[in-house]
Design an enzyme around this catalytic site. Structure first.
Site, PDB file in Angstrom:
ATOM      1  N   GLY A 136      59.950  52.547  21.795  1.00  0.00           N
ATOM      2  CA  GLY A 136      58.732  52.404  23.007  1.00  0.00           C
ATOM      3  C   GLY A 136      58.840  53.108  24.081  1.00  0.00           C
ATOM      4  O   GLY A 136      59.175  52.154  25.552  1.00  0.00           O
ATOM      5  N   THR A 137      59.257  54.999  23.958  1.00  0.00           N
ATOM      6  CA  THR A 137      58.933  55.491  24.962  1.00  0.00           C
ATOM      7  C   THR A 137      59.468  56.948  24.093  1.00  0.00           C
ATOM      8  O   THR A 137      59.138  57.360  23.165  1.00  0.00           O
ATOM      9  CB  THR A 137      60.572  55.564  25.167  1.00  0.00           C
ATOM     10  OG1 THR A 137      60.348  55.698  26.546  1.00  0.00           O
ATOM     11  CG2 THR A 137      61.553  55.617  24.007  1.00  0.00           C
ATOM     12  N   THR A 138      59.606  57.378  25.259  1.00  0.00           N
ATOM     13  CA  THR A 138      59.520  59.212  24.826  1.00  0.00           C
ATOM     14  C   THR A 138      60.604  59.755  25.869  1.00  0.00           C
ATOM     15  O   THR A 138      59.845  59.944  27.036  1.00  0.00           O
ATOM     16  CB  THR A 138      58.088  59.865  25.467  1.00  0.00           C
ATOM     17  OG1 THR A 138      56.681  59.598  24.868  1.00  0.00           O
ATOM     18  CG2 THR A 138      58.463  61.352  24.640  1.00  0.00           C
ATOM     19  N   ASP A 173      59.418  59.409  30.224  1.00  0.00           N
ATOM     20  CA  ASP A 173      58.097  58.286  30.339  1.00  0.00           C
ATOM     21  C   ASP A 173      58.666  57.619  31.960  1.00  0.00           C
ATOM     22  O   ASP A 173      60.137  57.456  30.856  1.00  0.00           O
ATOM     23  CB  ASP A 173      57.316  58.264  29.956  1.00  0.00           C
ATOM     24  CG  ASP A 173      57.134  57.303  28.634  1.00  0.00           C
ATOM     25  OD1 ASP A 173      59.010  57.256  28.377  1.00  0.00           O
ATOM     26  OD2 ASP A 173      57.303  56.402  28.854  1.00  0.00           O
ATOM     27  N   LYS A 193      64.243  55.961  33.534  1.00  0.00           N
ATOM     28  CA  LYS A 193      64.679  55.181  32.089  1.00  0.00           C
ATOM     29  C   LYS A 193      65.989  56.894  31.550  1.00  0.00           C
ATOM     30  O   LYS A 193      66.512  57.285  30.775  1.00  0.00           O
ATOM     31  CB  LYS A 193      63.819  55.562  30.511  1.00  0.00           C
ATOM     32  CG  LYS A 193      63.149  54.674  30.530  1.00  0.00           C
ATOM     33  CD  LYS A 193      61.679  55.165  29.504  1.00  0.00           C
ATOM     34  CE  LYS A 193      61.054  54.241  29.521  1.00  0.00           C
ATOM     35  NZ  LYS A 193      60.069  54.766  28.734  1.00  0.00           N
TER      36      LYS A 193
END
Length: 217
Positions: free
Chosen positions: A16-18, A33, A50
């Site tokens: 659930g991220t980049t 992100d 993050k």
């Protein structure tokens, strides 16, 4: 970034991220992100950071379970601070990546988190390391991770060139993250970037409405 809410043995790990890191001539860019979600459906935080600083010129990006990733980075920061005091010198980037690798490997049955570690040191210069789920450690000039990365492998392969300039690398990272955020429903928010060189650290935040657009969104 996703908070764990299901049994990983049943449904696997949804990152659930980049996240992204790339070296350029004299430095490295690392970024991500800012969206955190629960189960890939509910956005719990739009602007989580993050990109975590684990030492003066060493940062890591986290993907997977938010609780696991935060626990690992907290332990890594403590170990690196202690290492720096004992050695009377800043830790090497490979040392930081190895600490994360050991923490992930020793707890691979419980953890659902992977990391990209990037930084600069006087021995090797700019470096990027991948610590995957389970504790594998690999050095690469450019790397991406998270659910949004599946949409931009072609862009990364086509556009990344070794020893690019700082400005070109920043634009490359911004474009890559914007493309992923435009396609991946669990990536979004703002783009957080950190530029690391021998001169120090520079943080760059690009709001979502200022990101480049490549298609109708």
């Amino acid at each position: 970034m996703e908070k764990r809410c299901v049994d990983s043995q049943v449904k696997g790990v949804s990152t659930g991220t980049t996240i992204l890191a790339a070296t350029f001539d004299g430095g490295v860019v690392i970024g991500s992100d800012s969206r955190a979600s629960i189960g890939g459906e509910y956005v719990s935080n739009k602007v989580i950071n993050k990109v975590i600083q684990v030492h003066d010129r060493i940062f890591c990006c986290m993907a997977g379970s938010l609780a696991d990733a935060q626990a690992v980075t907290k332990a890594a920061k403590f170990q690196l601070s202690l290492h720096s005091v004992q050695m009377e010198a800043p830790p090497l980037v490979i040392a930081a990546a190895s600490v994360l690798k050991e923490l992930c490997y020793r707890n691979k049955e419980e953890l659902q988190a992977g990391f990209i570690t990037a930084g600069w040191d006087s021995k090797e210069g700019p470096q990027v390391y991948v610590v995957s789920l389970g504790g594998m450690l690999v050095r690469q000039p450019v790397t991406i991770g998270g659910s949004g990365s599946t949409y931009i492998y072609g862009y990364i392969d086509a556009k990344y060139t070794p020893n690019m300039s700082r400005e070109d690398c920043l634009q490359f990272a911004t474009n890559a993250l914007a493309l992923a955020m435009g396609r991946d429903n669990v990536s979004g928010g703002v783009v957080n970037l950190v530029v690391i060189t021998h001169r120090g650290v520079e943080r760059v935040v690009i709001p979502g409405d200022k990101l480049p657009k490549f298609h109708d969104e």
